[in-house]
Design a protein around this motif. Sequence first.
Motif, PDB file in Angstrom:
ATOM      1  N   LYS A   1       0.921  -1.009  -0.469  1.00 39.71           N
ATOM      2  CA  LYS A   1      -0.193   0.086   0.148  1.00 39.71           C
ATOM      3  C   LYS A   1       0.959   0.822  -0.192  1.00 39.71           C
ATOM      4  O   LYS A   1       0.565   2.027  -0.694  1.00 39.71           O
ATOM      5  CB  LYS A   1      -0.556   0.115   1.285  1.00 39.71           C
ATOM      6  N   CYS A   2       1.879   1.658   0.987  1.00 37.33           N
ATOM      7  CA  CYS A   2       2.729   2.296   0.807  1.00 37.33           C
ATOM      8  C   CYS A   2       3.191   2.577  -1.009  1.00 37.33           C
ATOM      9  O   CYS A   2       3.912   4.186  -1.305  1.00 37.33           O
ATOM     10  CB  CYS A   2       4.272   2.759   1.783  1.00 37.33           C
ATOM     11  N   LEU A   3       3.967   1.596  -0.642  1.00 41.19           N
ATOM     12  CA  LEU A   3       5.290   1.292  -2.170  1.00 41.19           C
ATOM     13  C   LEU A   3       4.013   1.774  -3.891  1.00 41.19           C
ATOM     14  O   LEU A   3       4.640   2.428  -4.767  1.00 41.19           O
ATOM     15  CB  LEU A   3       6.125   0.198  -2.252  1.00 41.19           C
ATOM     16  N   LYS A   4       2.949   1.766  -3.442  1.00 39.78           N
ATOM     17  CA  LYS A   4       1.661   2.118  -4.738  1.00 39.78           C
ATOM     18  C   LYS A   4       1.965   3.016  -4.876  1.00 39.78           C
ATOM     19  O   LYS A   4       1.382   3.292  -6.426  1.00 39.78           O
ATOM     20  CB  LYS A   4       0.664   0.413  -4.884  1.00 39.78           C
ATOM     21  N   GLU A   5       2.229   3.938  -4.152  1.00 41.06           N
ATOM     22  CA  GLU A   5       2.612   5.467  -4.017  1.00 41.06           C
ATOM     23  C   GLU A   5       3.104   5.836  -5.482  1.00 41.06           C
ATOM     24  O   GLU A   5       2.954   6.963  -5.821  1.00 41.06           O
ATOM     25  CB  GLU A   5       2.658   6.442  -3.067  1.00 41.06           C
ATOM     26  N   PHE A   6       4.244   5.529  -5.273  1.00 39.84           N
ATOM     27  CA  PHE A   6       5.287   5.807  -6.296  1.00 39.84           C
ATOM     28  C   PHE A   6       5.587   4.297  -7.835  1.00 39.84           C
ATOM     29  O   PHE A   6       4.516   3.868  -7.813  1.00 39.84           O
ATOM     30  CB  PHE A   6       6.932   5.329  -5.461  1.00 39.84           C
ATOM     31  N   GLU A   7       6.300   5.162  -8.502  1.00 40.10           N
ATOM     32  CA  GLU A   7       6.562   4.880  -9.934  1.00 40.10           C
ATOM     33  C   GLU A   7       7.608   3.596 -10.508  1.00 40.10           C
ATOM     34  O   GLU A   7       7.187   3.171 -10.878  1.00 40.10           O
ATOM     35  CB  GLU A   7       6.223   5.957 -10.852  1.00 40.10           C
ATOM     36  N   VAL A   8       8.499   3.899  -9.654  1.00 34.22           N
ATOM     37  CA  VAL A   8       9.554   3.342  -9.236  1.00 34.22           C
ATOM     38  C   VAL A   8       9.906   2.992  -8.011  1.00 34.22           C
ATOM     39  O   VAL A   8      10.552   4.033  -7.409  1.00 34.22           O
ATOM     40  CB  VAL A   8      10.895   3.989 -10.690  1.00 34.22           C
ATOM     41  N   ILE A   9      10.596   1.499  -7.426  1.00 36.80           N
ATOM     42  CA  ILE A   9      10.858   1.322  -5.817  1.00 36.80           C
ATOM     43  C   ILE A   9      12.376   0.597  -6.502  1.00 36.80           C
ATOM     44  O   ILE A   9      12.400  -0.042  -7.158  1.00 36.80           O
ATOM     45  CB  ILE A   9       9.920   0.980  -5.147  1.00 36.80           C
ATOM     46  N   VAL A  10      13.599   1.399  -5.721  1.00 36.46           N
ATOM     47  CA  VAL A  10      14.686   0.612  -6.213  1.00 36.46           C
ATOM     48  C   VAL A  10      15.415   0.007  -4.927  1.00 36.46           C
ATOM     49  O   VAL A  10      14.631   0.714  -3.452  1.00 36.46           O
ATOM     50  CB  VAL A  10      16.267   2.122  -6.094  1.00 36.46           C
ATOM     51  N   LEU A  11      15.110  -1.038  -5.470  1.00 38.31           N
ATOM     52  CA  LEU A  11      15.678  -2.338  -4.164  1.00 38.31           C
ATOM     53  C   LEU A  11      17.204  -2.402  -4.461  1.00 38.31           C
ATOM     54  O   LEU A  11      18.104  -2.838  -5.004  1.00 38.31           O
ATOM     55  CB  LEU A  11      15.298  -3.702  -4.742  1.00 38.31           C
ATOM     56  N   TYR A  12      17.800  -2.424  -2.636  1.00 38.38           N
ATOM     57  CA  TYR A  12      19.201  -1.906  -2.526  1.00 38.38           C
ATOM     58  C   TYR A  12      19.231  -2.455  -1.863  1.00 38.38           C
ATOM     59  O   TYR A  12      18.396  -3.127  -0.874  1.00 38.38           O
ATOM     60  CB  TYR A  12      19.823  -0.873  -2.424  1.00 38.38           C
ATOM     61  N   ASP A  13      21.280  -3.305  -1.205  1.00 35.22           N
ATOM     62  CA  ASP A  13      21.480  -3.975  -0.878  1.00 35.22           C
ATOM     63  C   ASP A  13      20.881  -5.487  -0.690  1.00 35.22           C
ATOM     64  O   ASP A  13      20.837  -6.130   1.047  1.00 35.22           O
ATOM     65  CB  ASP A  13      21.490  -3.391   1.002  1.00 35.22           C
ATOM     66  N   TYR A  14      20.342  -5.576  -1.868  1.00 33.03           N
ATOM     67  CA  TYR A  14      20.222  -7.170  -2.062  1.00 33.03           C
ATOM     68  C   TYR A  14      20.639  -7.866  -1.837  1.00 33.03           C
ATOM     69  O   TYR A  14      20.732  -9.686  -2.240  1.00 33.03           O
ATOM     70  CB  TYR A  14      19.258  -7.183  -2.891  1.00 33.03           C
ATOM     71  N   LEU A  15      22.701  -7.725  -2.132  1.00 33.49           N
ATOM     72  CA  LEU A  15      23.501  -8.831  -2.586  1.00 33.49           C
ATOM     73  C   LEU A  15      23.462  -9.388  -1.324  1.00 33.49           C
ATOM     74  O   LEU A  15      24.195  -9.033  -0.562  1.00 33.49           O
ATOM     75  CB  LEU A  15      24.061  -8.875  -3.373  1.00 33.49           C
TER      76      LEU A  15
END
Length: 120
Positions: A73-87
Amino acid sequence: MSKYIYQKFLLNCNYEDININDFPVFEGDVKCILDYRCDYCLFDINKTLIRKISIADIDEQVDTEEDWNQLLKCLKEFEVIVLYDYLVNSANPIIQSYREATLKAYLYRFQKNEIKICLA
């Protein structure tokens, strides 16, 4: 260990079909992107609404399907989400395998909910 038991709902999807290399890579400096908890601001005017979130933040917040839905619900407000520190490179193959499966499950669920993800 109880964290993994609570999060088992995450792996209840077709995450095996996800190829991490199919996701776009963010080319800029992640430090310059606002955190997903930040509301709209002056920097958002006439630009793509972009925010960042680390995989550690997701892990801390999400234990249940309800937690996941709140995050979406929170993330849908934005067009792009950058997922970092995933490795995660672990010497323990069980931990490494679990982390990869969890990342793929997150990516699968983001994709299913039409949230555009870039990896950084």
